[in-house]
Design a protein around this motif. Sequence first.
Motif, PDB file in Angstrom:
ATOM      1  N   TYR A 129      35.739   3.655  95.453  1.00 47.07           N
ATOM      2  CA  TYR A 129      35.152   3.112  94.227  1.00 47.07           C
ATOM      3  C   TYR A 129      33.805   3.744  93.875  1.00 47.07           C
ATOM      4  O   TYR A 129      33.073   3.219  93.048  1.00 47.07           O
ATOM      5  N   ALA A 130      33.494   4.867  94.489  1.00 40.81           N
ATOM      6  CA  ALA A 130      32.199   5.510  94.244  1.00 40.81           C
ATOM      7  C   ALA A 130      32.000   5.848  92.779  1.00 40.81           C
ATOM      8  O   ALA A 130      30.921   5.596  92.213  1.00 40.81           O
ATOM      9  N   THR A 131      33.007   6.407  92.139  1.00 38.53           N
ATOM     10  CA  THR A 131      32.876   6.793  90.724  1.00 38.53           C
ATOM     11  C   THR A 131      32.623   5.568  89.860  1.00 38.53           C
ATOM     12  O   THR A 131      31.760   5.586  88.962  1.00 38.53           O
ATOM     13  N   MET A 132      33.350   4.500  90.111  1.00 40.28           N
ATOM     14  CA  MET A 132      33.174   3.273  89.336  1.00 40.28           C
ATOM     15  C   MET A 132      31.760   2.719  89.500  1.00 40.28           C
ATOM     16  O   MET A 132      31.102   2.344  88.515  1.00 40.28           O
ATOM     17  N   ILE A 133      31.283   2.676  90.732  1.00 41.01           N
ATOM     18  CA  ILE A 133      29.957   2.109  90.999  1.00 41.01           C
ATOM     19  C   ILE A 133      28.863   2.982  90.402  1.00 41.01           C
ATOM     20  O   ILE A 133      27.896   2.478  89.813  1.00 41.01           O
ATOM     21  N   GLN A 134      29.006   4.283  90.537  1.00 40.65           N
ATOM     22  CA  GLN A 134      28.016   5.204  89.977  1.00 40.65           C
ATOM     23  C   GLN A 134      27.997   5.135  88.450  1.00 40.65           C
ATOM     24  O   GLN A 134      26.960   5.359  87.824  1.00 40.65           O
ATOM     25  N   ASP A 135      29.132   4.804  87.859  1.00 38.80           N
ATOM     26  CA  ASP A 135      29.211   4.630  86.412  1.00 38.80           C
ATOM     27  C   ASP A 135      28.597   3.299  85.994  1.00 38.80           C
ATOM     28  O   ASP A 135      27.935   3.194  84.960  1.00 38.80           O
ATOM     29  N   LEU A 136      28.807   2.273  86.818  1.00 39.33           N
ATOM     30  CA  LEU A 136      28.338   0.925  86.501  1.00 39.33           C
ATOM     31  C   LEU A 136      26.838   0.772  86.699  1.00 39.33           C
ATOM     32  O   LEU A 136      26.174   0.052  85.932  1.00 39.33           O
ATOM     33  N   ARG A 137      26.303   1.462  87.678  1.00 39.12           N
ATOM     34  CA  ARG A 137      24.890   1.320  88.032  1.00 39.12           C
ATOM     35  C   ARG A 137      23.951   1.563  86.855  1.00 39.12           C
ATOM     36  O   ARG A 137      23.112   0.696  86.548  1.00 39.12           O
ATOM     37  N   PRO A 138      24.033   2.684  86.132  1.00 34.98           N
ATOM     38  CA  PRO A 138      23.122   2.888  84.997  1.00 34.98           C
ATOM     39  C   PRO A 138      23.416   1.948  83.819  1.00 34.98           C
ATOM     40  O   PRO A 138      22.508   1.604  83.057  1.00 34.98           O
TER      41      PRO A 138
END
Length: 212
Positions: A5-14
């Motif tokens: 889920y790294a891509t999802m989290i990195q997208d959600l963070r900003p």
Amino acid sequence: ERETYATMIQDLRPQIAAFAPCDMPQVLAFTREVERRLGLLCDENMVLKGFEGWPERKVECLREAVARHAELSRIQSGWDPHGAAWRTRPNVIAELENVLERFEASSATVEWYQRERDALDKAYRAQGIPFDWDMVKKARESAVALARYAMQLVLDAYGRLDPTDVGKQTCSVRGQLRLAMQTAFKFAFRCHQFAGGFDSEATSLFAALKAR
């Protein structure tokens, strides 16, 4: 999971960091989407620890604001005698107890929100999160609706008695209803203090009850 889920989290963070809602509906909608995504994680805390700069405090505030909004909504619906959440009891005395119990169960919570409003608002605004404080006002006003209902309940029941009937059973019922009217009168006064006043209908009912 961290890799999955790294891509999802990195997208959600900003997105979370930049989220600047104007009102509570935006907060509710955005938080639902955040929860939908984070709900995919089996161990949220463990996974998110691996992502530097995760806006943990903002997420906490969003969740808290949504939970408090839901709590105040439940209180309002629970104090609506004509709403879907209301469960009417079989007789006047039991129904009056129902009214009092519902008020007692939630009035302290509403008062707590009133006292803590400034501190909570400051914490939310620090994260750029608005909160609908009109909900506290509406909850207090809902107490007036409870008072109206309680007063109308006992006045109607007493009005249905036949004044010419002096039978033992009727006299017993009349005595019970007089006690119920006293209880409703005291309760209405509490609601008046709690809400900071009555509307015209409640004022008229209060006067009618006092005259009894």
